[in-house]
Design an enzyme around this catalytic site. Sequence first.
Site, PDB file in Angstrom:
ATOM      1  N   GLU A 188       0.798  -1.228   0.000  1.00  0.00           N
ATOM      2  CA  GLU A 188       0.000   0.000   0.000  1.00  0.00           C
ATOM      3  C   GLU A 188       0.833   1.282   0.000  1.00  0.00           C
ATOM      4  O   GLU A 188       0.822   2.054   0.971  1.00  0.00           O
ATOM      5  CB  GLU A 188      -0.968  -0.003   1.193  1.00  0.00           C
ATOM      6  CG  GLU A 188      -1.906  -1.187   1.197  1.00  0.00           C
ATOM      7  CD  GLU A 188      -2.923  -1.156   2.345  1.00  0.00           C
ATOM      8  OE1 GLU A 188      -2.893  -0.206   3.152  1.00  0.00           O
ATOM      9  OE2 GLU A 188      -3.746  -2.080   2.421  1.00  0.00           O
ATOM     10  N   GLU A 385      -5.446  -8.693   0.504  1.00  0.00           N
ATOM     11  CA  GLU A 385      -6.148  -8.381   1.757  1.00  0.00           C
ATOM     12  C   GLU A 385      -7.613  -8.128   1.447  1.00  0.00           C
ATOM     13  O   GLU A 385      -7.944  -7.436   0.480  1.00  0.00           O
ATOM     14  CB  GLU A 385      -5.611  -7.107   2.431  1.00  0.00           C
ATOM     15  CG  GLU A 385      -4.289  -7.245   3.101  1.00  0.00           C
ATOM     16  CD  GLU A 385      -3.836  -5.952   3.784  1.00  0.00           C
ATOM     17  OE1 GLU A 385      -4.699  -5.132   4.182  1.00  0.00           O
ATOM     18  OE2 GLU A 385      -2.622  -5.772   3.887  1.00  0.00           O
TER      19      GLU A 385
HETATM   20  O1  IFM Z   1      -4.538  -3.443   9.041  1.00  0.00           O
HETATM   21  C1  IFM Z   1      -4.444  -2.876   7.772  1.00  0.00           C
HETATM   22  C2  IFM Z   1      -3.253  -3.426   7.022  1.00  0.00           C
HETATM   23  O2  IFM Z   1      -2.072  -3.240   7.721  1.00  0.00           O
HETATM   24  C3  IFM Z   1      -3.121  -2.738   5.689  1.00  0.00           C
HETATM   25  N1  IFM Z   1      -4.358  -2.779   4.950  1.00  0.00           N
HETATM   26  C4  IFM Z   1      -5.564  -2.396   5.637  1.00  0.00           C
HETATM   27  C5  IFM Z   1      -5.681  -3.149   6.965  1.00  0.00           C
HETATM   28  C6  IFM Z   1      -6.979  -2.737   7.682  1.00  0.00           C
HETATM   29  O3  IFM Z   1      -6.977  -1.371   7.914  1.00  0.00           O
END
Ligand code: IFM
Length: 483
Positions: A188, A385
């Site tokens: 990210e 994710e």
């Molecule tokens: O916990 C975070 C993760 O570290 C990165 N992506 C989003 C998740 C939820 O906010």
Amino acid sequence: MSSVSGHWNMEGPMTTDALSTAAPQRRFPDGFLWGVATAAYQIEGGAREGGRGLSIWDTFSHTPGKVRRGDTGDIACDAYNRLESDLDLLASLGVRAYRFSISWPRIQPVGSGGVNDEGLDYYKRLVAGLKERGIEPVPTLYHWDLPQPLEDAGGWPRRETAERFAEYAAIVARGLGDGVSRWITVNEPLVVANHGYRIGVHAPGRADEAAAAAATHHVLLGHGLAVQAMRAELAADSQVGVTLNMTVVRPTSEEAKAVAEEIEAEANRVFLDPILIGAYPADTVRARLLPPQELIAQGDMAIISAPIDFLGVNYYSPGTVGLRAEDDELRRGESRIANHPGAVTVTRRGISRTAMGWPIDASGLYDLLVQLHGRAPDLPLYITENGMAAEDYVDPEGGVNDYERISYLRDHLDASARAIETGVDLRGYFCWSFLDNFEWAEGYQKRFGLVYVDYWTQRRIPKASAGFYRQVIGANAVPVPVG
Ligand code: IFM
């Protein structure tokens, strides 16, 4: 191709047996990679153990007022000291892959120079333990824990940080390359630049537009240089990719289309375009959000856009954007959008939200996957994710019945399977997260795990969703949502 077939029992509330009987199911392709994800600072703890240096998150979380309730990652889930039992727990979920991140300050305590063998050994043991259990390790090299000395020297707004990152990437590739075949460079980049340097709600907590624009370029450059450095160390068939957090932004009217497109470009294309086509979206995004030309050295864009083997996509929620005059009173569920006068985010009536306040809408994931495939048809995608925070609690029987999470996962998995049916080359899905963990500025209040963590005792309690996910993996299919 996935397809709808078979029957699942969906009578009554969804239980962990939901997949055993009579409702229709949507199948995933054979070999689909089922995993869970975590990140080092969010779970490891052991902040002062094993020769680990300090990261910007140690400094930030120890600064009063930065993290809810003053929580820090000092102990977190103590995963650093619970390697074997957590590995057994992972195996009990039935996952085929585990996405974790490597703590840069465990490997290089001051962010450059010598290697801390004890840190590297920890990840060697993790990789070996996963492989013994038939679980594929999928490490991410950078999930936000920049060694503090590198921030002191200027952080991501400084070009040298990208160069240090490539050196670190080479060290890790050399050290773990034998056991790992799929790698993620950066998690990210948007959040690194935006939360860390533009609005300052994440470490290192700077609120400086110019620093954020420079960080944008240097994180992307760091990714590109790391790809080069890793390819030089790894076997030819190793796969290297990057993970972007992405969304779809929907306009509420024809008039709101242009601003929705601009907001979407700020969120997605500032990071995706350089990787896919070697250029920033200067046609759509305002200049001050992009790195100034003088920072972009000759050859940088070619380095950033060098081919990757896959794109990791983190998706949680879509955005909806409408227009309201500056003096209009906002309606319920609307809020103004910084730097976009006249634009408001809108939450559709009746839509549920997660404990983070994020609207739940799996159609956003479907649309995003289809769009991405349209832009880069030959690039394999992984959802690296997806998941939700919920108000989980242990009931008097000792269980955690997180039915909302089961329904979130079912809907998003169904959206994923439908995208595959239309031809999207989606190869795997990693649920965020394996364990409840340190949710950055929100501390431990927001629980995303398939496994509940009692932070007082470090007891792990698999939630109902863990049972659901295990059955999905076993069946390689998801029950089709009703209605
Ligand atoms: O916990 C975070 C993760 O570290 C990165 N992506 C989003 C998740 C939820 O906010």
